[in-house]
Write a protein that holds these residues in place. Structure first.
Motif, mmCIF file in Angstrom:
data_model
loop_
_atom_site.group_PDB
_atom_site.id
_atom_site.type_symbol
_atom_site.label_atom_id
_atom_site.label_comp_id
_atom_site.label_asym_id
_atom_site.label_seq_id
_atom_site.Cartn_x
_atom_site.Cartn_y
_atom_site.Cartn_z
ATOM 1 N N ASP A 293 -129.826 -80.897 91.331
ATOM 2 C CA ASP A 293 -128.399 -80.706 91.088
ATOM 3 C C ASP A 293 -127.746 -79.716 92.051
ATOM 4 O O ASP A 293 -126.610 -79.892 92.463
ATOM 5 N N THR B 194 -126.586 -76.670 91.382
ATOM 6 C CA THR B 194 -125.367 -76.265 90.689
ATOM 7 C C THR B 194 -124.768 -74.991 91.276
ATOM 8 O O THR B 194 -123.540 -74.874 91.423
ATOM 9 N N SER C 210 -122.919 -75.631 94.483
ATOM 10 C CA SER C 210 -121.675 -76.348 94.208
ATOM 11 C C SER C 210 -120.603 -75.409 93.660
ATOM 12 O O SER C 210 -119.415 -75.529 93.987
ATOM 13 N N ALA C 211 -121.003 -74.464 92.818
ATOM 14 C CA ALA C 211 -120.041 -73.508 92.270
ATOM 15 C C ALA C 211 -119.443 -72.631 93.368
ATOM 16 O O ALA C 211 -118.228 -72.369 93.389
ATOM 17 N N LYS D 51 -119.321 -76.007 86.142
ATOM 18 C CA LYS D 51 -120.513 -75.562 86.866
ATOM 19 C C LYS D 51 -120.994 -74.208 86.372
ATOM 20 O O LYS D 51 -122.193 -73.940 86.313
ATOM 21 N N SER E 252 -122.894 -74.927 83.364
ATOM 22 C CA SER E 252 -124.212 -75.459 83.716
ATOM 23 C C SER E 252 -125.158 -74.346 84.128
ATOM 24 O O SER E 252 -126.345 -74.348 83.762
ATOM 25 N N LEU E 253 -124.646 -73.388 84.887
ATOM 26 C CA LEU E 253 -125.476 -72.246 85.273
ATOM 27 C C LEU E 253 -125.907 -71.438 84.057
ATOM 28 O O LEU E 253 -127.037 -70.934 83.986
#
Length: 679
Positions: free
Chosen positions: A545, A547, A550-551, A650, A653-654
């Protein structure tokens, strides 16, 4: 008076006729109408003749299937002249002439006083016994057609060699003799008991049980297992050889074939095998004597055993032919020469192994990448073949979006079964994981069946194959060398029986996806973490992913949007010095040019600038410029909102990853305290 005299003379002629005329299949209209009322089962080969005016010859006694050389004339009596059927008789052997007539019905031959004493149940029993006799009579007739109309003329005309005929019609002569002897034994019972059979159990048990039953099973299995191949070869030869095609068409047009084509006649032996258990069970149901009934039921069980064995032989031969077709079309160019897989499988020969099952499945390489493949289960491996035009391609696939030549991210289309176990896919009931492990790691394949039933069958046969492989049972099919050309007998060696190759276990096993406990600590760790709620298999089989990265990308995108939307007031623009304008513009360009790796440093610098009360003139001017009003267009406002929502997701998600990390640490600690080893 004239009519009366004529009727009496006609009756006298009928009485004077021999016993053979009584069994003629075309009697007078009065007798024909009574026979039409009898219910008669039409077996798979017991078909009506094409003409209702054909005169049949008197039955002849064959001498162990060796035909006479002399011509047999038809009996005297009304019917077509000898010249009208002379051509047909010249083409027919005496044995074929005998069976050309339909067998007589037992009611017409049995004495009336005997019929009147029969109970309803016994009458039903005699009806089924007569059906067994009549259908065996018809079966011998059609086997004779196969021999006399096709096999022998093909050899006589030198259209096929004796070796090729032995491959297409294996053991045909022995098969006919075996069925003829059984027919003769049934006929003798009828004659001895005056057409009301008292006991049939000894005759049928001696045919289908013991050593005779084993020989019957061997001959029928060899003949039936070759029928699909034989039909393919005949069809292929008809397309290539006009002379051969003309012969087949002419032979099929003969009246002995009764409007059946060769492709309809070859499968009759397999069809006949399916009739025996049903007929014997129906006879047993109407049998009063316990000993007689038990022996008939035993004979029916022997027939079922023979039928099951023949079915297995047919299936194995069809699997072998399928493998030969796949091998012919196999393309290994999808295995890169730089990989070890290419060296191992570039010259793979699928026909040296035994195919246990095959069918279409979906190979879900990643969430976004699914491939339709033909999954072939062999004795020691699972092969995933891709159809491309006329080819069957072996091709590796990467679980990563990046081009990976080899390593853990490269999935092989060949899965060795010596270290494989299965697991369910929690999110898809039709899918299952095939997990292949070795000393340094594991590879996980997600396969999706076409239905729940197919998924269950796939998991059962794979589990059974793995179990047999662990027991060391032989799983390779040894064949004689040969190129396997058209009509080559070397390609037709009968496959080994399931007992010799390690047959599949019963489907009555426990849940194979949950009871596959192994002493391998890796398997124990997966089971332990699965019980704790970790979906390690799904995580390992999914894309990475990233993540956090991406954040950070979202943060930088937002920053560029905000800084690019700053609008200074008129007073500020007038008071702003040229040097300050350059500083502000330089600050904006620097913000837009920074990458994601410098995000943390940038945040620290901004924090220091915001906390600094006194500083140099450039920093003060930069702070004052950033504090200027921000004017966002409608499009930019929507873009900022969208990215803020994405950033929020995100971050959540983290947060989940952080929680899972702590849970995993606790679980691994617990596993270690229990004596497990996950190193």
């Amino acid at each position: 008076m004239t009519l009366l005299f004529g009727s009496q003379q006609l009756m006298a002629m009928k009485v004077a006729r021999s016993e053979s005329a009584r069994v003629d299949r075309h009697p007078s209209r009065r007798r024909g109408s009574s026979r039409a009322k009898q219910s008669r089962s039409r077996s798979d080969v017991d078909l009506q003749p094409p003409s209702a005016t054909t005169t049949t010859a008197a039955p002849l006694s064959p001498q162990h299937l060796h035909p006479f050389d002399s011509l047999v004339l038809p009996p005297e009596g009304p019917g077509p002249s000898a010249s009208s059927i002379s051509t047909q008789l010249e083409e027919m052997e005496p044995r074929l002439l005998e069976f050309e007539a339909d067998s007589p019905n037992w009611r017409e031959l049995a004495p009336p006083e005997g019929l009147s004493r029969l109970s309803k149940k016994e009458t039903k029993r005699q009806e089924v016994i007569n059906e067994l006799f009549a259908t065996e009579h018809a079966h011998v007739r059609m086997l004779s057609v196969l021999q006399m109309i096709f096999s022998k003329p093909l050899e006589r005309e030198e259209l096929l060699t004796s070796t090729e005929l032995a491959a297409i019609f294996p053991n045909l002569d022995e098969l006919i003799e075996m069925h003829y002897n059984f027919y003769e034994n049934l006929k003798k019972l009828r004659l001895d008991d005056n057409f009301i059979v008292k006991s049939i159990s000894t005759t049928v048990l001696s045919r289908f049980g013991g050593t005779e039953g084993d020989w019957f099973q061997k001959l029928t299995a060899r003949f039936c297992s070759h029928q699909s191949w034989a039909l393919d070869q005949i069809k292929s030869r008809q397309k290539k050889d006009p002379r051969f095609n003309s012969f087949i068409l002419e032979a099929e047009s003969k009246p002995q074939c009764r409007r059946l084509q060769l492709k309809d006649i070859i499968p009759i032996e397999m069809q006949r095998l399916t009739k025996y258990p049903l007929l014997l069970e129906n006879i047993a149901k109407s049998t009063e004597d316990p000993t007689e009934k038990e022996k008939i039921q035993q004979s029916a069980e022997c027939c079922k055993r023979i039928l099951n064995h023949v079915n297995e032989e047919v299936k194995e031969m069809e699997n072998l032919l399928t493998l030969k077709d796949y091998q012919r079309r196999l393309d290994t160019s999808g295995l890169k020469p730089s990989t070890s897989l290419y060296t191992e499988y570039k010259n793979i020969d699928l026909t040296l192994r035994k195919m246990l099952y095959e069918g279409p499945v979906t190979w879900r390489v990643t969430k976004e990448k699914a491939i339709e493949v033909q999954c072939v289960l062999l004795g020691d491996m699972l092969v995933l073949l891709q159809r491309q035009d006329d080819k069957m391609v072996l091709k590796c696939h990467s679980k990563s979006n990046m081009a990976v030549q080899e390593g853990k991210q490269m999935l092989s289309p060949v899965i060795k079964l010596n270290s494989v176990f299965l697991r369910d896919v929690a999110t898809d009931r039709k899918a299952f994981y095939v997990i292949f492990t070795w000393d340094s790691g594991a590879q996980i394949y997600e396969l999706v069946a076409q239905s729940l039933g197919e998924k269950k069958l796939w998991t059962e046969v794979i589990k059974s194959t793995v179990d047999n492989l662990k027991k060391g049972e032989g799983l390779r099919l040894t064949l004689p060398p040969g190129s396997g050309g058209v009509l080559s007998p070397t390609t037709l060696s009968a496959p080994l029986s399931p007992s010799e190759n390690g047959g599949l276990k019963s489907s009555g096993d426990k849940d194979i996806l949950t009871d596959d406990k192994s002493s391998d600590p890796r398997h124990r760790l997966i089971d332990f973490l699965s019980d704790k709620g970790f979906d390690l298999i799904g995580h390992s089989n999914s894309d990475r992913d990233n993540t956090a990265s991406s954040a950070l990308d979202e943060v930088m995108s937002l920053k560029r949007l905000v800084v690019g939307s700053i609008s200074l007031s008129d007073a500020s623009q007038q008071a702003q010095k040229p040097g300050q304008e350059m500083d502000a513009r330089r600050s904006m360009e620097e913000s837009q040019s920074k990458d994601t790796g410098a995000a943390e440093k940038e945040e620290e610098e901004e924090e220091e600038n915001s906390c600094e009360v006194e500083g140099g003139a450039p920093k003060a001017e930069e702070e004052r410029s950033i504090s200027a009003p921000i004017v966002l267009t409608q499009d930019r406002m929507e873009e900022v909102c969208r990215r803020l929502l994405s950033l929020e997701e995100k971050v959540k998600s983290l947060q989940t990853v952080e929680e899972e990390h702590h849970r995993l640490q606790e679980a691994l600690s617990e596993f270690s305290l229990e004596g497990g080893n996950f190193q």
